[in-house]
Structures are given as structure tokens and as C-alpha cells.
Design a protein around this motif. Structure first.
Motif, PDB file in Angstrom:
ATOM      1  N   ASP A  85       0.827  -1.204   0.000  1.00 12.71           N
ATOM      2  CA  ASP A  85       0.000   0.000   0.000  1.00 12.71           C
ATOM      3  C   ASP A  85       0.867   1.262   0.000  1.00 12.71           C
ATOM      4  OD1 ASP A  85      -2.268  -1.581   0.058  1.00 12.71           O
ATOM      5  OD2 ASP A  85      -2.575  -1.370   2.224  1.00 12.71           O
ATOM      6  N   THR A  86       2.011   1.203   0.677  1.00 10.58           N
ATOM      7  CA  THR A  86       2.947   2.331   0.695  1.00 10.58           C
ATOM      8  C   THR A  86       3.405   2.674  -0.716  1.00 10.58           C
ATOM      9  OG1 THR A  86       3.749   1.811   2.925  1.00 10.58           O
ATOM     10  CG2 THR A  86       5.233   3.058   1.510  1.00 10.58           C
ATOM     11  N   VAL A  87       3.721   1.638  -1.501  1.00 10.20           N
ATOM     12  CA  VAL A  87       4.139   1.854  -2.887  1.00 10.20           C
ATOM     13  C   VAL A  87       2.998   2.477  -3.688  1.00 10.20           C
ATOM     14  CG1 VAL A  87       4.998   0.762  -4.997  1.00 10.20           C
ATOM     15  CG2 VAL A  87       5.761  -0.072  -2.763  1.00 10.20           C
ATOM     16  N   ALA A  88       1.791   1.988  -3.499  1.00 11.73           N
ATOM     17  CA  ALA A  88       0.639   2.532  -4.235  1.00 11.73           C
ATOM     18  C   ALA A  88       0.449   4.020  -3.945  1.00 11.73           C
ATOM     19  CB  ALA A  88      -0.618   1.742  -3.870  1.00 11.73           C
ATOM     20  N   ARG A  91       3.086   6.035  -5.755  1.00 12.29           N
ATOM     21  CA  ARG A  91       2.846   6.088  -7.202  1.00 12.29           C
ATOM     22  C   ARG A  91       1.816   7.149  -7.598  1.00 12.29           C
ATOM     23  NH1 ARG A  91       6.958   4.907  -9.078  1.00 12.29           N
ATOM     24  NH2 ARG A  91       7.782   2.790  -9.144  1.00 12.29           N
ATOM     25  N   ARG A  92       1.017   7.611  -6.673  1.00  3.96           N
ATOM     26  CA  ARG A  92       0.041   8.648  -7.007  1.00  3.96           C
ATOM     27  C   ARG A  92       0.727   9.932  -7.479  1.00  3.96           C
ATOM     28  NH1 ARG A  92      -3.403   7.849  -1.435  1.00  3.96           N
ATOM     29  NH2 ARG A  92      -4.167   5.728  -1.872  1.00  3.96           N
ATOM     30  N   ALA A 122       0.144  -4.328  -9.331  1.00  5.19           N
ATOM     31  CA  ALA A 122      -0.940  -3.337  -9.322  1.00  5.19           C
ATOM     32  C   ALA A 122      -0.538  -2.065  -8.582  1.00  5.19           C
ATOM     33  CB  ALA A 122      -2.190  -3.940  -8.690  1.00  5.19           C
ATOM     34  N   ALA A 123       0.281  -2.205  -7.552  1.00  2.37           N
ATOM     35  CA  ALA A 123       0.705  -1.048  -6.760  1.00  2.37           C
ATOM     36  C   ALA A 123       1.784  -0.225  -7.449  1.00  2.37           C
ATOM     37  CB  ALA A 123       1.208  -1.508  -5.397  1.00  2.37           C
ATOM     38  N   GLY A 124       2.498  -0.834  -8.404  1.00  3.04           N
ATOM     39  CA  GLY A 124       3.566  -0.120  -9.095  1.00  3.04           C
ATOM     40  C   GLY A 124       4.966  -0.512  -8.682  1.00  3.04           C
TER      41      GLY A 124
END
Length: 275
Positions: A85-88, A91-92, A122-124
């Protein structure tokens, strides 16, 4: 330019005649919000590629500084799901800086390989470094990761001879991570000439970039190692900057900046490598 984020980043630093600066930080250290702030500021501070540690309770290859970083993160509630989730969240605001998850296989196995790879993509996430999975176990994670579109980055060491190197490089992609010494993270490089010779030897066996990590603590270290390497990796110095900023174990308003300041100095050292 085509290729992966990692390919594009190494092409960029090569065109600029400098090694890539690769920064390692621990996900969730010292807490989720502060870790997010640290991560968000790394590219502007000079990080070309980010290695994000997956906290684990038994990190056999890590020295004290990184072990403690993992313990702080776990104590603050960090998990592998939260790491992804941190990566997601990162990526924003940043779709260019490569992120490589680094750690051990146990948390991935518990999470479920197929689900982990799908969630990571999916998170990048761009690549994986899993330090306790040898090449003989490629079917376990490496081959599925490559099929999912992730780079799988291998570690090589001073004890990796040419015969073993061929095995290690077989399914490696993204870059090769040369561990500058035997032992654990955070120790001091004793023979920089030998490191340069080892990088040259590895380059004779692969067209992949070679990044050097373990023992790079100062801008001078980064400059010296970066003369021959395609990338310099710094981890212990950065997680130590986190630790040194804490008061009674708690992050302070300057915690993220303490890490970013360290990155700026080391990244400037790397830029001087070939000047």
C-alpha cells in the motif's frame, strides 16, 4: 524510451555519465506516516532508484542498523500488505522512480506468491530482491515474478566464482547487485580495488548494470565505488539517520529531512565519481 522503469533509469544515468544512486529505506520505519514522508522526498533528494525493505522478524543478512529499522516498523504495525500500500501511495505522485522491494521469502510465502505478485504489480512495484532464495529455487518466486512483469534482481558476492555466476545470472533482470563484502550490512569496505575488479569480472558475464552495496557510508565511498559501478546502494547510513533523529523512540518533525539530507550528500558524492 521503452523498457522498464529500471531500464529507463539506468539508461538515463549512463547518458549523464554517472552511477545511479540507489537508496534503501525500511517500509514503515519509524511509523507509517513518517515513512511515507521519507519515501516521497527521496527522488528530489537524489535517489534514482528506491529499495524498500519488507520488514521481517529474522533478517539474517542484515546488520544491526537495518535489523533495528525492521523492528521499529513491525512494532509500529507495518506488514507486507501495508508495504505494498505504501508503494501505491507513492505512485500517485511519482510514476517514474523505480521501486524494488527487498527482503526475505517468508512473508511473501505466507502472503501467497500469486496474490503478492498481482498486488505488487498493481501497486507499481518494479522489481524484487529476495536475499534467501537461491537460483536453484527459481520456480518458487523468480520465474513467476518475471512472468508477472517484475524484475528479479540477484545478489552476487566476493565468493561467487565464474561457474556460480553463470547460474546466478541465468534469470536475473533489471540489474545485478554486487555485495561488496562477505558478512552483513553496515560493515566497512576494506578493499575498494577488489570491488572494482569484481564489478569488471561480472560485467564480462552480463550486459545488465551492476550496482554495489554494503559498506558505502560516505560521499567519498560513493564516489570511489561509483567510478566502476553502474549504481551505488546505500542503506545502513539512511536507516541510521532515522534512528539518530528519534527522541525516546518517537519520530520528530525533522526525521524525514534527516534522511533526505543524508541522501543529498551521498548522491552528490556519487555524481563526482567520474568527474
Amino acid at each position: 524510451m521503452t523498457g522498464t522503469r529500471i531500464d529507463r533509469r539506468f539508461a538515463k544515468t549512463k547518458a549523464e555519465n554517472r552511477p545511479a544512486f540507489v537508496s534503501f529505506v525500511m517500509a514503515g520505519d519509524p511509523d507509517e506516516a513518517t515513512a511515507d514522508a521519507i519515501l516521497a522526498g527521496l527522488p528530489s533528494a537524489g535517489a534514482d532508484i528506491i529499495e524498500l525493505g519488507m520488514p521481517f522478524s529474522d533478517p539474517m543478512a542484515d546488520g544491526v542498523a537495518i535489523q533495528l529499522a525492521g523492528q521499529r516498523a513491525l512494532a509500529a504495525g507495518m506488514s507486507l500488505r501495508k508495504t505494498i500500500d505504501t508503494v501505491a501511495r507513492f505512485r500517485r505522485n511519482d510514476d517514474e522512480t523505480p521501486i524494488v522491494l527487498m527482503g526475505y521469502y517468508n512473508p511473501i510465502y505466507i502472503y501467497g506468491v500469486e496474490k503478492f505478485l498481482a498486488d505488487a504489480v498493481a501497486a507499481g512495484v518494479d522489481g524484487l530482491i529476495v536475499v534467501d532464495l537461491p537460483a536453484e529455487e527459481d520456480e518458487e518466486l523468480c520465474l513467476p515474478a518475471l512472468a508477472a512483469g517484475l524484475n528479479f534482481i540477484r545478489l552476487t558476492t566476493p565468493t561467487t566464482d565464474n561457474k556460480r555466476l553463470a547460474t546466478v545470472l541465468k534469470n536475473t533482470s533489471g540489474f545485478v547487485y554486487y555485495v561488496s563484502m562477505t558478512g552483513i550490512t553496515g560493515a566497512e569496505i576494506k578493499n575498494r580495488t577488489a570491488v572494482g575488479e569484481a564489478v569488471s569480472r561480472i560485467k564480462g558475464h552480463t550486459n545488465l548494470p551492476v550496482a554495489v552495496g554494503f559498506g558505502i557510508k560516505t560521499p567519498e565511498d560513493a564516489a570511489l565505488i561509483g567510478r566502476g559501478a553502474d549504481g551505488v546502494v546505500v542503506g545502513s547510513a539512511l536507516v541510521s539517520a532515522v534512528a539518530d533523529s528519534l527522541v525516546d523512540g518517537k519520530p520528530q518533525p525533522g526525521t524525514a529531512e534527516a534522511v533526505h539530507s543524508c541522501v543529498r550528500k551521498l548522491a552528490e558524492g556519487a555524481k563526482r565519481a567520474r568527474s
